[in-house]
Design an enzyme around this catalytic site. Structure first.
Site, PDB file in Angstrom:
ATOM      1  N   ASP A  92       0.827  -1.201   0.000  1.00 44.30           N
ATOM      2  CA  ASP A  92       0.000   0.000   0.000  1.00 44.30           C
ATOM      3  C   ASP A  92       0.864   1.254   0.000  1.00 44.30           C
ATOM      4  OD1 ASP A  92      -2.765  -0.288  -0.164  1.00 44.30           O
ATOM      5  OD2 ASP A  92      -2.975  -0.849   1.938  1.00 44.30           O
ATOM      6  N   LYS A 132      -0.271  -0.563  -4.373  1.00 43.28           N
ATOM      7  CA  LYS A 132      -1.706  -0.253  -4.374  1.00 43.28           C
ATOM      8  C   LYS A 132      -1.921   1.146  -3.812  1.00 43.28           C
ATOM      9  CE  LYS A 132      -4.737  -1.994  -1.340  1.00 43.28           C
ATOM     10  NZ  LYS A 132      -5.423  -0.771  -0.814  1.00 43.28           N
ATOM     11  N   GLU A 151      -5.090   4.348  -3.228  1.00 45.27           N
ATOM     12  CA  GLU A 151      -6.512   4.654  -3.183  1.00 45.27           C
ATOM     13  C   GLU A 151      -6.851   5.792  -4.131  1.00 45.27           C
ATOM     14  OE1 GLU A 151      -7.896   5.373   0.783  1.00 45.27           O
ATOM     15  OE2 GLU A 151      -7.089   3.484   1.563  1.00 45.27           O
ATOM     16  N   GLU A 206     -13.984  -1.567  -2.315  1.00 47.25           N
ATOM     17  CA  GLU A 206     -14.271  -1.707  -0.883  1.00 47.25           C
ATOM     18  C   GLU A 206     -15.630  -1.141  -0.502  1.00 47.25           C
ATOM     19  OE1 GLU A 206     -12.363  -0.878   3.553  1.00 47.25           O
ATOM     20  OE2 GLU A 206     -11.160  -0.533   1.762  1.00 47.25           O
TER      21      GLU A 206
END
Length: 266
Positions: free
Chosen positions: A87, A115, A117, A182
């Site tokens: 992340d 990864k 967001e 999510e």
């Protein structure tokens, strides 16, 4: 899985619409990575959930890159067959240039993919990373780094639904090899999965995705003070750990007979 070859981003991309769905779990240390890899889990995410379930922060936004990198390196030292994804900690990819600097640091520490967001607003960063040869898993729907602890189902209202659909298209176009969805409405997630050519990996978003991801501590009941409603633990380790500690305490204080030692490494 019978194929023992190394899992790659290309392997993950190839699992789109496959009969066997993708399973992913978080890992934050060497022994957990070893155990999950031995179990055959194909994706290990060194997630920013580390902030809450390991470091004790109230949410993921307090995690600093310098705190995160040693955990990533520990997982990488397990040399798993699984794909190791890292992340981006909050605040480390505010511009494409910053994302590239952070991405290179994550790769140097052992990440085989990263990864981050965000959808439309993250697409330039994704494009920059992919252009530099860094594979990217996207993350849309509920964004914990923005939401803090305000977890809720997203995508039920038409405007929000259209925004998340636009996010899904944007990250695919930018070059992401897969996308985590999510806490999104199950119907919306099914639509995203149908529309995209890359795999969707759900967490709290229904069963229509091409795979599922879960925080390891939620899987094994290792963080009993908070458990997401969608998490279905397969073990309950917290009471076992408490009981083992109580037995050790009793033995040390002479209140119980010590257990026979089966093996000595000294």
């Amino acid at each position: 899985m019978t194929d023992l070859s190394k899992i790659t981003p290309e392997w993950v991309r190839s699992r789109k619409d496959a009969a066997q769905k993708i399973a992913a779990l978080t890992a934050y240390d060497f022994p957990t990575a070893r155990l999950l890899d031995e179990a055959g889990i194909p994706i290990l995410l060194v997630g920013d959930s580390l902030a809450m379930v390991v470091l004790g922060y109230a949410d993921t936004t307090s995690l600093r890159l310098e705190e995160f990198l040693p955990h990533l390196a520990a997982v990488a030292r397990a040399k798993p067959r699984a794909l190791v994804i890292a992340d981006f900690p909050s605040g480390t990819y505010r511009t494409p240039a910053e994302a590239l600097v952070t991405g290179k640091a994550l790769v140097q520490a052992g990440a085989e993919a990263v990864k981050l967001e965000g959808g439309v607003e993250a697409s330039d960063a994704i494009r920059t990373l992919v252009g530099a040869g860094i594979a990217v898993m996207a993350h849309i729907g509920l964004l914990p780094q923005s939401a803090g602890r305000r977890f809720r189902k997203v995508g039920r209202q038409s405007e929000e639904r259209e925004r998340i659909l636009a996010d899904a298209r944007a990250v695919e176009e930018a070059g992401a090899f897969s996308v985590v969805v999510e806490a999104a409405d199950a119907g919306l997630t099914a639509e995203i999965t149908r529309c995209l050519r890359i795999p969707t990996i759900g967490i709290g978003s229904g069963s229509a995705c091409d795979g599922q991801i879960l925080v390891f501590h939620d899987l094994v009941g290792l963080f009993p003070w908070f458990r997401p409603r969608f998490a279905e633990p397969k073990a309950d380790l917290a009471p076992l750990i408490r009981e083992a500690a109580r037995l050790f305490l009793a033995e040390t204080q002479g209140k119980a007979s010590p257990a026979p030692q089966r093996d000595s490494r000294l």
